[in-house]
Motif scaffolding. Structure first.
Motif, PDB file in Angstrom:
ATOM      1  N   UNK A  92       0.829  -1.214   0.000  1.00  0.00           N
ATOM      2  CA  UNK A  92       0.000   0.000   0.000  1.00  0.00           C
ATOM      3  C   UNK A  92       0.857   1.255   0.000  1.00  0.00           C
ATOM      4  N   UNK A  93       1.914   1.257   0.816  1.00  0.00           N
ATOM      5  CA  UNK A  93       2.792   2.431   0.854  1.00  0.00           C
ATOM      6  C   UNK A  93       3.418   2.652  -0.513  1.00  0.00           C
ATOM      7  N   UNK A  94       3.867   1.564  -1.148  1.00  0.00           N
ATOM      8  CA  UNK A  94       4.475   1.695  -2.478  1.00  0.00           C
ATOM      9  C   UNK A  94       3.469   2.258  -3.496  1.00  0.00           C
ATOM     10  N   UNK A  95       2.234   1.785  -3.409  1.00  0.00           N
ATOM     11  CA  UNK A  95       1.189   2.297  -4.308  1.00  0.00           C
ATOM     12  C   UNK A  95       1.032   3.799  -4.158  1.00  0.00           C
ATOM     13  N   UNK A  96       0.988   4.236  -2.875  1.00  0.00           N
ATOM     14  CA  UNK A  96       0.750   5.664  -2.633  1.00  0.00           C
ATOM     15  C   UNK A  96       1.935   6.510  -3.087  1.00  0.00           C
ATOM     16  N   UNK A  97       3.105   5.897  -3.152  1.00  0.00           N
ATOM     17  CA  UNK A  97       4.299   6.644  -3.596  1.00  0.00           C
ATOM     18  C   UNK A  97       4.590   6.386  -5.064  1.00  0.00           C
ATOM     19  N   UNK A  98       3.572   6.043  -5.836  1.00  0.00           N
ATOM     20  CA  UNK A  98       3.836   5.597  -7.197  1.00  0.00           C
ATOM     21  C   UNK A  98       4.599   6.644  -8.028  1.00  0.00           C
ATOM     22  N   UNK A  99       4.442   7.923  -7.616  1.00  0.00           N
ATOM     23  CA  UNK A  99       5.096   8.968  -8.411  1.00  0.00           C
ATOM     24  C   UNK A  99       6.614   8.972  -8.234  1.00  0.00           C
ATOM     25  N   UNK A 100       7.063   8.706  -7.009  1.00  0.00           N
ATOM     26  CA  UNK A 100       8.515   8.722  -6.784  1.00  0.00           C
ATOM     27  C   UNK A 100       9.106   7.423  -7.320  1.00  0.00           C
ATOM     28  N   UNK A 101      10.230   7.564  -8.024  1.00  0.00           N
ATOM     29  CA  UNK A 101      10.856   6.404  -8.640  1.00  0.00           C
ATOM     30  C   UNK A 101      11.545   5.561  -7.552  1.00  0.00           C
ATOM     31  N   UNK A 102      11.321   4.260  -7.563  1.00  0.00           N
ATOM     32  CA  UNK A 102      11.993   3.382  -6.615  1.00  0.00           C
ATOM     33  C   UNK A 102      13.265   2.852  -7.265  1.00  0.00           C
ATOM     34  N   UNK A 103      14.366   2.916  -6.528  1.00  0.00           N
ATOM     35  CA  UNK A 103      15.588   2.302  -7.059  1.00  0.00           C
ATOM     36  C   UNK A 103      15.450   0.786  -7.001  1.00  0.00           C
ATOM     37  N   UNK A 104      16.073   0.105  -7.941  1.00  0.00           N
ATOM     38  CA  UNK A 104      15.989  -1.351  -7.964  1.00  0.00           C
ATOM     39  C   UNK A 104      17.384  -1.948  -8.154  1.00  0.00           C
ATOM     40  N   UNK A 105      17.619  -3.069  -7.496  1.00  0.00           N
ATOM     41  CA  UNK A 105      18.897  -3.764  -7.629  1.00  0.00           C
ATOM     42  C   UNK A 105      18.707  -4.894  -8.633  1.00  0.00           C
ATOM     43  N   UNK A 106      19.234  -4.691  -9.832  1.00  0.00           N
ATOM     44  CA  UNK A 106      18.995  -5.697 -10.881  1.00  0.00           C
ATOM     45  C   UNK A 106      19.671  -7.028 -10.576  1.00  0.00           C
ATOM     46  N   UNK A 107      20.720  -7.000  -9.721  1.00  0.00           N
ATOM     47  CA  UNK A 107      21.399  -8.257  -9.427  1.00  0.00           C
ATOM     48  C   UNK A 107      20.619  -9.128  -8.452  1.00  0.00           C
ATOM     49  N   UNK A 108      19.574  -8.547  -7.821  1.00  0.00           N
ATOM     50  CA  UNK A 108      18.926  -9.232  -6.706  1.00  0.00           C
ATOM     51  C   UNK A 108      18.357 -10.583  -7.114  1.00  0.00           C
ATOM     52  N   UNK A 109      17.735 -10.658  -8.241  1.00  0.00           N
ATOM     53  CA  UNK A 109      17.186 -11.948  -8.649  1.00  0.00           C
ATOM     54  C   UNK A 109      16.990 -11.919 -10.159  1.00  0.00           C
ATOM     55  N   UNK A 171      14.904  -1.204  -3.623  1.00  0.00           N
ATOM     56  CA  UNK A 171      15.869  -0.753  -2.632  1.00  0.00           C
ATOM     57  C   UNK A 171      15.139   0.245  -1.752  1.00  0.00           C
ATOM     58  N   UNK A 172      14.896  -0.190  -0.517  1.00  0.00           N
ATOM     59  CA  UNK A 172      14.041   0.602   0.367  1.00  0.00           C
ATOM     60  C   UNK A 172      14.802   1.807   0.899  1.00  0.00           C
ATOM     61  N   UNK A 173      14.170   2.982   0.810  1.00  0.00           N
ATOM     62  CA  UNK A 173      14.837   4.202   1.257  1.00  0.00           C
ATOM     63  C   UNK A 173      14.029   4.979   2.290  1.00  0.00           C
ATOM     64  N   UNK A 174      12.759   4.580   2.503  1.00  0.00           N
ATOM     65  CA  UNK A 174      11.955   5.307   3.484  1.00  0.00           C
ATOM     66  C   UNK A 174      11.588   4.364   4.611  1.00  0.00           C
ATOM     67  N   UNK A 175      11.322   4.897   5.790  1.00  0.00           N
ATOM     68  CA  UNK A 175      11.013   4.092   6.997  1.00  0.00           C
ATOM     69  C   UNK A 175      12.052   2.999   7.191  1.00  0.00           C
TER      70      UNK A 175
END
Lengths: 585, 585
Positions: A92-109, A171-175
């Protein structure tokens, strides 16, 4: 230097500025809990969660105790519900922040790991359905927790697979501190579910083993070891109970692998919290060429087919009289020796190719790869220990069963094979991509950047040295700059322009890659084979009697119950790693 | 850009240059075995060495087996001789290279750790002497390996302490792959000697325990558990045998701690092989002020004295009838609760002070500190597991001994205390030195360097962010540059010029440091107390009977035998870490 002097001379203006700076600094600091502490806080929480669960499991394993299975089931159900709530909140938090770009680690999986996990999850869901059916049959004797657990587990599985598909690379940056608790809770909930699965599986196997041993008239084992399963004291109200309980056996191994893999992926997510991802280090999409792949897949499939044959023969012959039983064990060891010799040779050949084709290792930060290395190394421990125990008992034993010396050779080969395979996999994962190396390392592709870097002492401290020295003190190569995050658009395009490469070199390099690909496929299929055998009940270490004599029944059984799940994980994990190797070389 | 173009246009001259470069590159590469692989090769060798030893130990623990103690003794003697040869070789090579300067890692160890180790080594030497005396007494029944072992062990101890004093800080740069094997061999030889010591100690303790339990008429334990010690079937030829064997008991704990500490130090040396040490990061010598230290030492000494009292009372009362036995256990738990409440409060106060006084954490590379953190965390696991087992059994038990609820509180406090103490120690070790922070962080002390760095993207990748964000986006502070290895002579001197600091701030900061120092001393002495109790035989977990009922005798004994040595190590290691904290704050 002059800045310092000017600030001390014009003291009035500087003191105002200082105050502002201090205020700003204070503001910045007060909102921020030190990262190291947040890590430790959450890791300690997670570990303690697991330890509570393990304590419950141990208490249940002792039959007379007042702790019952339903206590453990309630505990794990509670943990799963907590994880569900957290995942919901996160989404839900991610949905509400849909405008801000989330960083992603492509190596993760990778896509294929998530695909494999989805398959395992589907098998787990089938198992849950069977458990519910089983409960319906025995509903008069079982507590309600036996039906709540599979229902919650099914919901948990669906939600978790959904989470893995869409959020595992975040890559989580908030909370940050709160999210750390959430992720680590998920990691350890899955680990606990893994432990629980391992325990059930072991219990089931041990019951069969004890029953079989009693039939073979080694009657020195106490009857108390046999579990009081509902079948023995309760009537089934439907006609399908036996079918359900037999089907479990074949689905258990998949459920177990599912949970341990999920916890590894989530752990990488936890390590990534608060990280700054170097955008330029995103891996190029690999084009997997499959031409020229013949010997590896053929030998591998041969191994796989013969393994299934061996499994069937072993399980049927084990029930027979003593001589047939012994011959089944001997057959297993001879088969194992052939497999391991092939695997050792393949791994050694791969390492020789690497030695002939020196290339600096990639030292860039990548928590996922680092974890892969540690897990391979750590889970190999169990199997090594088993082998050394066998070797000690073969060398010291007074009895002389027919499989004594084949057991010795098999055990030595197991040690050697894991040694070589670990070296091969880890070197493969750490080598740079061939295509990068073929560009001339002497050419500074962007003189401006390279001159600035050269005028500075190495900023990366220690790590730098690891990949600077093999470069022979030349200016930074394109690859080094890439790792340092200094790649600019214009420069990247240049490296794609093919340089005139000696055709002989290119041919020999292609040949080498082909051999390496074949080796990776062969090792992959062999590891699948060696996973299948213990996962479906072919465990000669329980049956051969030699180690039991040296170490005593209870010690040896404890060692095996601890080590075999570790070994299963090792095989599965090397399959995943070898697939990665296959795609890289 | 223009370099690339010019090289492709004037192809003839560039091809000659290219060939030279390639030749140089080849030369550079061929001599160099990839570092990652050398690490893995040697680590796998070391682990397997240990596993062989553990397999032998397990086989010996099973009495009927054909593996005897002399096999294990011969094996460890062989390993020690190998280590002696390597150390001799190492020292000779270093002598011959006396002209070339060896790099040293100042963080690797401190003078007082080496001093403490020397003390432990002297106690180990006394133990060896006693063992030789014991052998003389029973020489008719014991094999020669029982005298060869202590003799070699004594030589090994002397040589190793000498090695630790003069070479442990060396950063090895030549024969890297070979030296890796040497160092890891030394690490695992010491770990194996630790395991061996732990086993002997546990065996000795278990014999006493079983004897005592039989006297208390819980007669359900088999007689076979009693070890066949030479005293029972062999006549002593001298008059001092009993004296010798009793003295062992008091020296064992020190010998055990000696080996585990040495292996930790050697492991840091192994991690340092091939590292490039950042000379500027060498720690300034700390001036330890002791004024104002009153409350911490007083409370700590009080704890220490009362602990020794409790130990004596516990051991004497345990032999008594059932009621006295129970009262001894209750006394232990009440004493433990008081201790732990004090320790928790002290640790929490320390953490509160840290929260009130935000400071960025030091993220520079330091394998020694990293290892300290991991060891604290890892060894706390054992004790946590024990506590959760106790909690599960207290909550589920049907019987109701007088110490039931005190046991519950004690176990909960153990979990909490380790949680808080780990946080406190690790944060203390990772905080920067106070003196550095007091300099104005806004002032770029060398404008030239800072401007160059600011124009570049962060070269350190992820780590950088950890200490850049708390600085509020200001230019790199003196401390940041120091970590990046950019400190120049002129600049360093400037930071020593005291800035006009607000006297109020300085006073409150001094007050905080004083409180932290008191906390560190108090925790240190409390940890010594909690080490003394189990090390000298006060282990109520064996005696209270509650957990034994829930988990069964054999499971619970196995858990304890595994966990208690880990807990002893935890206490010793936190003492060492807390001393470091004491010197830093």
């Amino acid at each position: 230097m002059h800045l310092y002097q000017s600030s001390s001379s014009s003291s009035s203006s500087s003191s105002i500025r200082d105050k502002k700076v201090f205020a700003k600094l204070k503001l910045n600091l007060s909102g921020d809990y030190p990262r190291k502490n947040a890590e430790l806080l959450s890791a300690q929480y997670g570990i303690n969660l697991l330890l509570v669960g393990v304590a419950l499991i141990l208490a249940i394993a002792h039959r007379d105790a007042s702790v019952e299975e339903k206590d453990l089931l309630s505990f794990t159900t509670g943990l799963m519900i907590l994880q569900l709530i957290w995942m919901l909140w996160y989404i839900l938090v991610r949905r509400s922040q849909r405008n801000t770009r989330t960083e992603r680690d492509v190596n993760a999986t990778t896509c294929w790991i998530r695909g494999g996990l989805t398959l395992l999850a589907i098998l787990s869901l089938i198992m849950d359905a069977l458990k519910i059916g089983y409960y319906v049959g025995y509903r008069l004797c079982l507590s309600a927790s036996h039906v709540v657990y599979p229902v919650i587990h099914a919901i948990h599985t669906v939600a978790q697979v959904n989470f893995l598909w869409f959020h595992i690379k975040d890559v989580i940056k908030s909370f940050e501190t709160f999210e750390r608790f959430g992720v680590i809770h998920a990691v350890f909930t899955n680990l606990l579910l893994w432990c629980n699965g391992v325990m059930s599986e072991t219990e089931h196997f041990m019951n069969n083993h004890v029953r079989r041993t009693l039939e073979l008239e080694f009657k020195n084992i106490t009857e108390g070891e046999l579990e009081l399963e509902p079948e023995l004291h309760c009537n089934c109200t439907t006609s399908t109970c036996a079918l359900f309980s037999q089907s479990f056996t074949y689905l258990f191994p998949f459920n177990i692998e599912y949970h341990i893999f999920v916890s590894v992926l989530l752990f990488v997510m936890w390590k990534n919290i608060g990280r700054t991802i170097d955008v330029s280090s995103n891996r190029k999409s690999l084009v997997t060429k499959t031409q020229g792949l013949t010997l590896g897949p053929i030998l591998g499939l041969l191994a796989l087919v013969s393994t299934i044959g061996i499994l069937v023969v072993y399980i049927t012959r084990l029930e027979g009289p003593r001589e047939v039983h012994q011959s089944a064990i001997s057959m297993f060891y001879i088969y194992g020796i052939v497999m391991l010799v092939v695997m050792c040779s393949a791994g050694a050949l791969g390492l020789l190719i690497y030695r002939a084709n020196h290339m600096p290792l990639d030292a860039s930060k990548n928590p996922s790869r680092q974890l892969d290395t540690e897990l391979l190394f750590g889970s190999a421990l169990g199997s090594w220990f088993l082998s050394w125990c066998s070797i000690v008992s073969v060398l010291s034993s007074n009895s002389d069963p027919p499989h004594r010396w084949t057991n010795l050779i098999y055990s030595l080969l197991i040690v050697l094979e894991k040694y070589v395979q670990n070296l091969f996999i880890i070197e493969s994962l750490y080598r740079r991509q061939e295509s990068v190396e073929r560009a001339d390392p002497e050419l500074p592709t962007n003189p401006e950047v390279s001159s600035v870097t050269a005028s500075l002492p190495p900023l990366n401290g220690i790590d730098n040295q690891a990949y600077e020295s093999p470069g022979g003190g030349s200016g930074p190569t394109e690859n080094e700059q890439e790792e340092n995050g200094q790649v600019y658009g214009s420069q990247r395009k240049q490296s794609n322009v093919p340089l005139p490469v000696d055709s002989h070199v290119a041919e020999s390099s292609n040949m080498k890659r082909l051999i390496l690909k074949n080796i990776a496929v062969l090792l992959l299929l062999c590891n699948v084979s060696l996973w299948i055998l213990p996962a479906f009940g072919c465990r000669p270490q329980y049956d051969n009697g030699l180690e039991e004599e040296t170490f005593g029944f209870s010690t040896w059984t404890n060692v095996l119950n601890f080590v075999i799940p570790l070994n299963l994980f090792y095989r599965m994990h090397s399959v995943a790693s070898l697939f990665e190797v296959f795609r890289r070389v």
